[in-house]
Design a protein around this motif. Structure first.
Motif, mmCIF file in Angstrom:
data_model
loop_
_atom_site.group_PDB
_atom_site.id
_atom_site.type_symbol
_atom_site.label_atom_id
_atom_site.label_comp_id
_atom_site.label_asym_id
_atom_site.label_seq_id
_atom_site.Cartn_x
_atom_site.Cartn_y
_atom_site.Cartn_z
ATOM 1 N N ALA A 248 7.273 -8.859 -4.147
ATOM 2 C CA ALA A 248 6.378 -9.659 -3.177
ATOM 3 C C ALA A 248 5.465 -10.428 -3.896
ATOM 4 O O ALA A 248 5.181 -11.389 -3.485
ATOM 5 C CB ALA A 248 5.768 -8.573 -2.395
ATOM 6 N N LEU A 281 12.896 -13.351 -1.678
ATOM 7 C CA LEU A 281 12.037 -12.569 -0.436
ATOM 8 C C LEU A 281 12.643 -11.355 -0.210
ATOM 9 O O LEU A 281 13.683 -11.222 0.102
ATOM 10 C CB LEU A 281 11.977 -13.521 0.661
ATOM 11 C CG LEU A 281 11.092 -13.147 1.869
ATOM 12 C CD1 LEU A 281 9.523 -13.562 1.411
ATOM 13 C CD2 LEU A 281 11.412 -14.258 3.002
ATOM 14 N N GLU A 286 9.842 -7.595 8.826
ATOM 15 C CA GLU A 286 8.451 -7.853 8.460
ATOM 16 C C GLU A 286 8.153 -9.232 7.703
ATOM 17 O O GLU A 286 6.989 -9.754 7.401
ATOM 18 C CB GLU A 286 7.824 -6.763 7.802
ATOM 19 C CG GLU A 286 8.098 -6.397 6.496
ATOM 20 C CD GLU A 286 9.524 -5.584 6.604
ATOM 21 O OE1 GLU A 286 9.768 -5.153 5.435
ATOM 22 O OE2 GLU A 286 10.059 -5.217 7.472
ATOM 23 N N GLN A 287 9.420 -9.693 6.945
ATOM 24 C CA GLN A 287 9.137 -10.554 6.119
ATOM 25 C C GLN A 287 9.404 -12.123 6.923
ATOM 26 O O GLN A 287 9.349 -13.290 6.165
ATOM 27 C CB GLN A 287 10.188 -10.689 4.994
ATOM 28 C CG GLN A 287 9.569 -9.492 3.936
ATOM 29 C CD GLN A 287 8.279 -9.655 3.133
ATOM 30 O OE1 GLN A 287 7.916 -10.894 3.100
ATOM 31 N NE2 GLN A 287 7.539 -8.471 2.794
ATOM 32 N N GLU A 288 9.824 -12.038 8.124
ATOM 33 C CA GLU A 288 9.925 -13.316 8.648
ATOM 34 C C GLU A 288 8.973 -14.435 8.665
ATOM 35 O O GLU A 288 9.340 -15.548 8.713
ATOM 36 C CB GLU A 288 10.357 -12.965 10.336
ATOM 37 C CG GLU A 288 11.830 -12.412 10.450
ATOM 38 C CD GLU A 288 12.089 -12.203 11.891
ATOM 39 O OE1 GLU A 288 11.401 -12.520 12.648
ATOM 40 O OE2 GLU A 288 13.149 -11.462 12.231
ATOM 41 N N ASN A 290 6.571 -14.760 6.295
ATOM 42 C CA ASN A 290 6.687 -15.213 5.036
ATOM 43 C C ASN A 290 7.946 -16.316 4.771
ATOM 44 O O ASN A 290 7.652 -17.360 4.147
ATOM 45 C CB ASN A 290 6.737 -14.404 3.934
ATOM 46 C CG ASN A 290 5.472 -13.469 3.961
ATOM 47 O OD1 ASN A 290 4.559 -14.054 4.136
ATOM 48 N ND2 ASN A 290 5.346 -12.087 3.719
ATOM 49 N N ARG A 291 9.116 -16.044 5.389
ATOM 50 C CA ARG A 291 10.251 -16.959 5.130
ATOM 51 C C ARG A 291 9.924 -18.166 6.074
ATOM 52 O O ARG A 291 10.084 -19.340 5.435
ATOM 53 C CB ARG A 291 11.532 -16.103 5.758
ATOM 54 C CG ARG A 291 12.502 -17.013 5.992
ATOM 55 C CD ARG A 291 13.947 -16.280 6.438
ATOM 56 N NE ARG A 291 14.460 -15.424 5.331
ATOM 57 C CZ ARG A 291 14.238 -13.896 5.440
ATOM 58 N NH1 ARG A 291 13.297 -13.421 6.353
ATOM 59 N NH2 ARG A 291 14.572 -13.355 4.538
#
Length: 439
Positions: A248, A281, A286-288, A290-291
């Motif tokens: 990350a 990524l 939970e990374q949506e 950041n995407r």
């Protein structure tokens, strides 16, 4: 020494037990070397019940430090936890300046633990904290800069030389040096340098906040030593060994460098960085967010470079403005492009995308010319281009049109030349893909 107020606080229902349960969880996370759990417990925000107990805890006398000492004894970890709780208590009382002072103490004590022997408490030969504590480092560093920002806003000293955020810049830079100066080979799982990308990302966030982006270059140079012969990262550089570091943190690093390169008009480099960030990524819902952040930068850069986003990318970006602009670029519709930019100007300015999107207008012109090439052939009179642009609301005379086409040819978006005497664009004959090559 226990003040009367402290004794009353301890006797209050639930107060002492709330703090005691919290300390037990901290001790458990440290003993288990559970970095994410310890980091979450040492975050300044979250946990209304604990904030209530800290707000009611009397100042002076034993206070937080005395209670922590009773539960954990004396030592550097007790100092870290006590300083953290004191900072949190001051924030609960809306006293950001005092909270900053205590968070700085927490930061300094933790860094003594992480970077080497604790001069005040360590025994000869005592090892520094293992890399399980990298998530704790990230939390403490991030909270230091955030509480400094809050303190400056309370005192109206933001961006001033005597502000807390300026002080934090020096603290973070010195702490980053103590991380990167470790001589242990980075291939060693316990090398202190394994935290270098996490530390760099926190510093970059602070530099972006202060708009001191030029300071990022020395960090990039250190992490990406390039081979002068090939202009590629040296195999021994940190970025070439990115798989050894927290995934990350490397993704976040590439995102910030890509953002920096976009501001510097180095769009090819920005595109490469942002594509790396998107490709690597970590998975999970939970990374949506950041995407979404990556795509909001990558889509305008790709449009400028002549690449169109898929419908899925536009959906993931969650930005109707970019969807409208991308549709206009794909159609070669100058009027629709201008309307979309005007309508969504405030969004583009907030996101730092306005200049990049404006420059993507060259791709709109390129798409329009490509369509005219299919109809008129390789020789296109500039008067026809002028009429089409006027029909789409673009008020340009022949000299302006010639200037636009000359820029397209110079930037490699159109292959051909302009006959100034005949006011004609002469593109490569035969194949539209040769006349309008991929950018």
């Amino acid at each position: 020494y226990c003040s009367r107020a402290f004794i009353v606080w301890c006797a209050a229902p639930g107060m002492a037990s709330t703090l005691r349960r919290y300390l037990e969880r901290v001790v458990g996370a440290v003993n288990d070397e559970d970095g994410p759990a310890a980091g979450a417990l040492l975050r300044l925000e979250g946990g209304a019940e604990l904030d209530g107990a800290l707000r009611a805890l009397p100042r002076g006398g034993a206070g937080v430090a005395g209670f922590v000492a009773q539960q954990l004894g004396h030592g550097p970890w007790a100092e870290v936890v006590a300083a953290h709780l004191e900072a949190r208590a001051e924030l609960a009382r809306d006293n950001a300046a005092s909270a900053y002072s205590r968070q700085e103490a927490c930061f300094s004590t933790f860094m003594r633990l992480y970077t080497g022997r604790d001069d005040d408490h360590g025994e000869p030969g005592e090892r520094w904290l293992g890399n399980w504590a990298i998530p704790v480092l990230e939390v403490i560093w991030s909270d230091l800069r955030l509480v400094a920002l809050r303190a400056d806003r309370q005192r109206n000293t933001l961006n001033q030389d005597d502000g807390y955020t300026r002080t934090v810049s020096n603290l973070l830079q010195n702490a980053w040096k103590s991380v990167k100066d470790d001589r242990t080979d980075v291939a060693d799982p316990e090398a202190r340098r394994r935290a270098v990308f996490v530390a760099t990302v926190v510093v970059f966030k602070h530099y972006f906040l202060l708009n001191t982006l030029h300071l990022c270059e020395s960090f990039i140079t250190f992490l990406e030593r390039n081979d002068r012969a090939t202009d590629q990262p040296d195999p021994s550089s940190f970025i070439a060994q990115y798989h050894l570091f927290p995934r990350a943190s490397v993704v976040a690093y590439q995102y910030y460098v890509g953002r920096l390169r976009m501001f510097q008009d180095k769009y090819a480099s920005a595109q490469r960085r942002l594509q790396f960030a998107l490709r690597h990524l970590p998975p999970g819902r939970e990374q949506e967010r950041n995407r979404c952040r990556i795509l909001r930068l990558l889509i305008p850069v790709n449009l400028l470079m002549g690449r169109f986003p898929t419908d899925r990318c536009l959906q993931q970006a969650k930005a109707p403005a970019l969807a409208e602009i991308a549709a206009a670029v794909r159609q070669g519709n100058v009027e629709r492009f201008n309307a979309a930019v005007s309508t969504h100007q405030s969004f583009l300015l907030r996101q730092g995308l306005f200049v990049t999107v404006e420059r993507a207008k060259s791709t709109v012109y390129r798409t329009l010319l490509r369509k005219m090439y299919r109809v008129l052939g390789e020789k296109i009179w500039l008067g026809h281009v002028e009429r089409v642009l006027r029909w789409q609301g673009e008020e340009l005379d022949l000299d302006d049109v010639e200037c636009v086409l000359a820029n397209l040819i110079y930037n490699g978006k159109v292959k051909g030349y302009i006959s100034h005497a005949k006011r004609t664009l002469v593109a490569l004959k035969g194949d539209v893909n040769r006349a309008f090559p991929p950018v």
